[in-house]
Design a protein around this motif. Structure first.
Motif, PDB file in Angstrom:
ATOM      1  N   ALA A   1      17.278 -54.869  10.275  1.00  0.00           N
ATOM      2  CA  ALA A   1      17.484 -55.387   8.917  1.00  0.00           C
ATOM      3  C   ALA A   1      17.582 -54.269   7.891  1.00  0.00           C
ATOM      4  O   ALA A   1      18.370 -54.355   6.940  1.00  0.00           O
ATOM      5  CB  ALA A   1      16.344 -56.339   8.556  1.00  0.00           C
ATOM      6  N   GLU A   2      16.795 -53.225   8.066  1.00  0.00           N
ATOM      7  CA  GLU A   2      16.854 -52.101   7.126  1.00  0.00           C
ATOM      8  C   GLU A   2      18.237 -51.457   7.134  1.00  0.00           C
ATOM      9  O   GLU A   2      18.773 -51.091   6.084  1.00  0.00           O
ATOM     10  CB  GLU A   2      15.769 -51.074   7.488  1.00  0.00           C
ATOM     11  CG  GLU A   2      14.368 -51.535   7.121  1.00  0.00           C
ATOM     12  CD  GLU A   2      13.276 -50.621   7.635  1.00  0.00           C
ATOM     13  OE1 GLU A   2      13.580 -49.766   8.508  1.00  0.00           O
ATOM     14  OE2 GLU A   2      12.125 -50.744   7.181  1.00  0.00           O
ATOM     15  N   TYR A   3      18.801 -51.319   8.319  1.00  0.00           N
ATOM     16  CA  TYR A   3      20.148 -50.741   8.409  1.00  0.00           C
ATOM     17  C   TYR A   3      21.177 -51.704   7.817  1.00  0.00           C
ATOM     18  O   TYR A   3      22.040 -51.321   7.019  1.00  0.00           O
ATOM     19  CB  TYR A   3      20.496 -50.434   9.866  1.00  0.00           C
ATOM     20  CG  TYR A   3      21.797 -49.681  10.019  1.00  0.00           C
ATOM     21  CD1 TYR A   3      21.802 -48.290  10.159  1.00  0.00           C
ATOM     22  CD2 TYR A   3      23.026 -50.345   9.997  1.00  0.00           C
ATOM     23  CE1 TYR A   3      22.995 -47.589  10.281  1.00  0.00           C
ATOM     24  CE2 TYR A   3      24.221 -49.655  10.115  1.00  0.00           C
ATOM     25  CZ  TYR A   3      24.199 -48.278  10.260  1.00  0.00           C
ATOM     26  OH  TYR A   3      25.392 -47.595  10.366  1.00  0.00           O
ATOM     27  N   ALA A   4      21.099 -52.980   8.235  1.00  0.00           N
ATOM     28  CA  ALA A   4      22.096 -53.969   7.806  1.00  0.00           C
ATOM     29  C   ALA A   4      22.080 -54.178   6.301  1.00  0.00           C
ATOM     30  O   ALA A   4      23.147 -54.296   5.668  1.00  0.00           O
ATOM     31  CB  ALA A   4      21.838 -55.293   8.524  1.00  0.00           C
ATOM     32  N   SER A   5      20.903 -54.215   5.703  1.00  0.00           N
ATOM     33  CA  SER A   5      20.815 -54.470   4.259  1.00  0.00           C
ATOM     34  C   SER A   5      21.494 -53.378   3.446  1.00  0.00           C
ATOM     35  O   SER A   5      22.016 -53.631   2.357  1.00  0.00           O
ATOM     36  CB  SER A   5      19.350 -54.618   3.838  1.00  0.00           C
ATOM     37  OG  SER A   5      18.637 -53.423   4.059  1.00  0.00           O
ATOM     38  N   LYS A   6      21.505 -52.150   3.975  1.00  0.00           N
ATOM     39  CA  LYS A   6      22.161 -51.044   3.285  1.00  0.00           C
ATOM     40  C   LYS A   6      23.678 -51.152   3.326  1.00  0.00           C
ATOM     41  O   LYS A   6      24.375 -50.457   2.588  1.00  0.00           O
ATOM     42  CB  LYS A   6      21.701 -49.713   3.880  1.00  0.00           C
ATOM     43  CG  LYS A   6      20.240 -49.401   3.593  1.00  0.00           C
ATOM     44  CD  LYS A   6      19.765 -48.157   4.318  1.00  0.00           C
ATOM     45  CE  LYS A   6      18.275 -47.905   4.084  1.00  0.00           C
ATOM     46  NZ  LYS A   6      17.767 -46.783   4.881  1.00  0.00           N
ATOM     47  N   MET A   7      24.201 -52.001   4.200  1.00  0.00           N
ATOM     48  CA  MET A   7      25.642 -52.236   4.261  1.00  0.00           C
ATOM     49  C   MET A   7      26.125 -53.174   3.163  1.00  0.00           C
ATOM     50  O   MET A   7      27.326 -53.316   2.941  1.00  0.00           O
ATOM     51  CB  MET A   7      26.021 -52.817   5.633  1.00  0.00           C
ATOM     52  CG  MET A   7      25.813 -51.884   6.800  1.00  0.00           C
ATOM     53  SD  MET A   7      26.308 -52.648   8.366  1.00  0.00           S
ATOM     54  CE  MET A   7      28.073 -52.900   8.079  1.00  0.00           C
ATOM     55  N   ILE A   8      25.196 -53.843   2.509  1.00  0.00           N
ATOM     56  CA  ILE A   8      25.545 -54.765   1.432  1.00  0.00           C
ATOM     57  C   ILE A   8      25.603 -53.981   0.126  1.00  0.00           C
ATOM     58  O   ILE A   8      24.600 -53.418  -0.329  1.00  0.00           O
ATOM     59  CB  ILE A   8      24.530 -55.916   1.341  1.00  0.00           C
ATOM     60  CG1 ILE A   8      24.502 -56.692   2.668  1.00  0.00           C
ATOM     61  CG2 ILE A   8      24.869 -56.840   0.172  1.00  0.00           C
ATOM     62  CD1 ILE A   8      23.427 -57.765   2.738  1.00  0.00           C
ATOM     63  N   ASN A   9      26.790 -53.936  -0.459  1.00  0.00           N
ATOM     64  CA  ASN A   9      27.028 -53.131  -1.667  1.00  0.00           C
ATOM     65  C   ASN A   9      27.039 -53.992  -2.918  1.00  0.00           C
ATOM     66  O   ASN A   9      27.197 -55.222  -2.847  1.00  0.00           O
ATOM     67  CB  ASN A   9      28.370 -52.397  -1.540  1.00  0.00           C
ATOM     68  CG  ASN A   9      28.423 -51.526  -0.299  1.00  0.00           C
ATOM     69  OD1 ASN A   9      27.493 -50.787  -0.001  1.00  0.00           O
ATOM     70  ND2 ASN A   9      29.518 -51.627   0.451  1.00  0.00           N
ATOM     71  N   ASP A  10      26.926 -53.346  -4.072  1.00  0.00           N
ATOM     72  CA  ASP A  10      27.016 -54.059  -5.349  1.00  0.00           C
ATOM     73  C   ASP A  10      28.312 -54.862  -5.392  1.00  0.00           C
ATOM     74  O   ASP A  10      29.393 -54.342  -5.069  1.00  0.00           O
ATOM     75  CB  ASP A  10      27.001 -53.072  -6.512  1.00  0.00           C
ATOM     76  CG  ASP A  10      25.656 -52.382  -6.692  1.00  0.00           C
ATOM     77  OD1 ASP A  10      24.699 -52.753  -5.987  1.00  0.00           O
ATOM     78  OD2 ASP A  10      25.574 -51.463  -7.537  1.00  0.00           O
ATOM     79  N   GLY A  11      28.204 -56.108  -5.794  1.00  0.00           N
ATOM     80  CA  GLY A  11      29.383 -56.955  -5.948  1.00  0.00           C
ATOM     81  C   GLY A  11      29.881 -57.620  -4.676  1.00  0.00           C
ATOM     82  O   GLY A  11      30.859 -58.377  -4.715  1.00  0.00           O
ATOM     83  N   ASP A  12      29.249 -57.385  -3.542  1.00  0.00           N
ATOM     84  CA  ASP A  12      29.696 -57.972  -2.272  1.00  0.00           C
ATOM     85  C   ASP A  12      29.484 -59.488  -2.228  1.00  0.00           C
ATOM     86  O   ASP A  12      28.570 -60.030  -2.858  1.00  0.00           O
ATOM     87  CB  ASP A  12      28.927 -57.361  -1.097  1.00  0.00           C
ATOM     88  CG  ASP A  12      29.605 -56.130  -0.524  1.00  0.00           C
ATOM     89  OD1 ASP A  12      30.711 -55.796  -0.972  1.00  0.00           O
ATOM     90  OD2 ASP A  12      29.017 -55.500   0.381  1.00  0.00           O
ATOM     91  N   THR A  13      30.350 -60.136  -1.455  1.00  0.00           N
ATOM     92  CA  THR A  13      30.143 -61.532  -1.080  1.00  0.00           C
ATOM     93  C   THR A  13      29.804 -61.547   0.404  1.00  0.00           C
ATOM     94  O   THR A  13      30.486 -60.916   1.211  1.00  0.00           O
ATOM     95  CB  THR A  13      31.391 -62.383  -1.345  1.00  0.00           C
ATOM     96  OG1 THR A  13      32.530 -61.773  -0.702  1.00  0.00           O
ATOM     97  CG2 THR A  13      31.671 -62.485  -2.832  1.00  0.00           C
TER      98      THR A  13
END
Length: 253
Positions: free
Chosen positions: A84-96
């Protein structure tokens, strides 16, 4: 009684019935429940059984065996947190983003730091987790709630999902195999996951290493349909290479 003897008796018990409880085994063998839990952990590591919340099931039943949300909540939690720590960093500002229902995706939801993110989810737990985050717009799919997995699924869910096109979808799975694809025990949940995947530009499967080489009843997709798999560090370099050769990036955490 030695551990090997106890484990042989446990194997025999599982041949007679599809599932057994820790307390049941402890009483039969006249040992502590903590001793039995250690035996079950060792047997699971040898692929002799699958642990459940409070007990175990035989590996012969794994194709259509579906652990409940409660079964999985604290199981291998340290592995899920790293994923989860790795995956959450893949979510960028403004992402859907679509977040599939599951214990690993719930850990992702807890760790999102990006701003102005829109999350579409079929998880009542993820919706609750994110409900107080003013940087995230949460869209809940609705649908029929499956008590065992706490996921909203079915026709209503699928119709809602088809209204969106998202940047990323994080999908959970019970089995991952190059030959048999990404699988899950329930047909209805498999169909919901397919719709999620079809409406995302990038599909990321999040599953710990114990899911590799497992095959469940319902096929979600072939592995080639997945952009990336984020998993724990139990899988070998050779396995990672095999997935890379079919065009799937595997990240171990």
């Amino acid at each position: 009684m030695f551990a090997q003897e106890r484990q042989q008796i446990i194997s025999n018990m599982l041949k007679e019935k599809s599932s057994i409880k820790v307390i049941e085994i402890a009483e039969a063998l006249e040992v502590s429940e903590s001793t039995i839990r250690r035996d079950l952990q060792e047997m699971e590591e040898k692929s002799l059984l699958m642990r459940t919340h409070g007990g175990a099931v035989g590996v012969d039943n794994r194709t259509n065996y579906e652990p409940s949300f409660l079964d999985k909540k604290d199981e291998r939690k340290d592995k899920k947190i790293k994923i989860a720590e790795y995956a959450s960093k893949m979510i960028n500002d403004g992402d859907t983003v679509i977040l599939d229902s599951g214990t690993t995706t719930l850990e992702i939801a807890k760790r999102i730091t990006a701003k102005d993110v829109t999350i579409v989810t079929n998880s009542i737990d993820i919706a609750g987790e994110l409900s107080s985050n003013d940087q995230i717009e949460v869209i809940v799919t609705g649908g029929s709630i499956r008590v065992s997995t706490r996921a909203m699924v079915g026709t209503i869910t699928e119709r809602m999902l088809k209204n969106f096109r998202v940047d990323k979808a994080f999908i959970g799975a019970n089995g991952i195999s190059i030959d048999d694809g990404v699988t899950t025990p329930n047909v209805t949940e498999a169909q919901t996951k397919k719709v999620m995947m079809n409406n995302a530009r990038e599909v990321i499967v999040v599953a710990d290493g114990s899911k590799f080489r497992n095959v469940s009843f319902s096929v979600i997709c072939p592995v080639k349909a997945v952009s990336m798999i984020i998993t724990s560090d139990e899988i070998t370099e050779q396995e990672v290479q095999e997935y890379n050769e079919v065009g799937v990036e595997v990240i171990t955490t």
